[in-house]
Design a protein around this motif. Sequence first.
Motif, mmCIF file in Angstrom:
data_model
loop_
_atom_site.group_PDB
_atom_site.id
_atom_site.type_symbol
_atom_site.label_atom_id
_atom_site.label_comp_id
_atom_site.label_asym_id
_atom_site.label_seq_id
_atom_site.Cartn_x
_atom_site.Cartn_y
_atom_site.Cartn_z
ATOM 1 N N GLU A 26 0.835 -1.214 0.000
ATOM 2 C CA GLU A 26 0.000 0.000 0.000
ATOM 3 C C GLU A 26 0.867 1.260 0.000
ATOM 4 N N ARG A 27 1.974 1.232 0.745
ATOM 5 C CA ARG A 27 2.886 2.386 0.739
ATOM 6 C C ARG A 27 3.484 2.592 -0.653
ATOM 7 N N THR A 28 3.844 1.515 -1.312
ATOM 8 C CA THR A 28 4.389 1.600 -2.675
ATOM 9 C C THR A 28 3.354 2.188 -3.624
ATOM 10 N N THR A 29 2.116 1.740 -3.493
ATOM 11 C CA THR A 29 1.031 2.260 -4.336
ATOM 12 C C THR A 29 0.785 3.735 -4.052
ATOM 13 N N LEU B 226 1.169 6.831 -6.713
ATOM 14 C CA LEU B 226 0.051 7.726 -7.011
ATOM 15 C C LEU B 226 0.417 9.191 -6.741
ATOM 16 N N LEU B 227 1.064 9.443 -5.623
ATOM 17 C CA LEU B 227 1.461 10.824 -5.301
ATOM 18 C C LEU B 227 2.508 11.334 -6.294
ATOM 19 N N GLN B 228 3.416 10.478 -6.698
ATOM 20 C CA GLN B 228 4.413 10.886 -7.697
ATOM 21 C C GLN B 228 3.738 11.198 -9.029
#
Length: 139
Positions: free
Chosen positions: A122-125, A129-131
């Motif tokens: 989830e942190r990777t996702t 998304l923020l990037q």
Amino acid sequence: MYSELQTLGRAVKQAQYRQHRALESGLTAIGTTLAQWDALRAISNATGASARELAAATFQSEQAFGTLTSRLVAQGLVERRPGRGRRIEHHLTPDGERILSEGHLVATGVLTSCFSPLSAAERTTLLALLQRLTLGEEA
């Protein structure tokens, strides 16, 4: 009533506010502030950079960054050196390096806590998304 986009925007702001509050508290314990530590981090990542470059990297105006840097110089954490032409370069002192290193430990603890409800996937996702939302902003 809030729209879904307003709710999303508020949730992002809330998470950021919580993170900043926790970072500020932890950094105060080592004798610095979030703004100061962020400036030290930017200087470390771009040794010799100009005030203009560092202001952009820390989301500040040149004037605000100049004022902040003056405080860091007075504290013995940063030194300014002449560069090419009229350019003034910024470098960390040994004390600046020490505060930066201690700040990294604080940040790791705070961020681990802030993002603990999320799995690694989830942190990777979330990061991806923020990037994607900020793509091209830091050019």
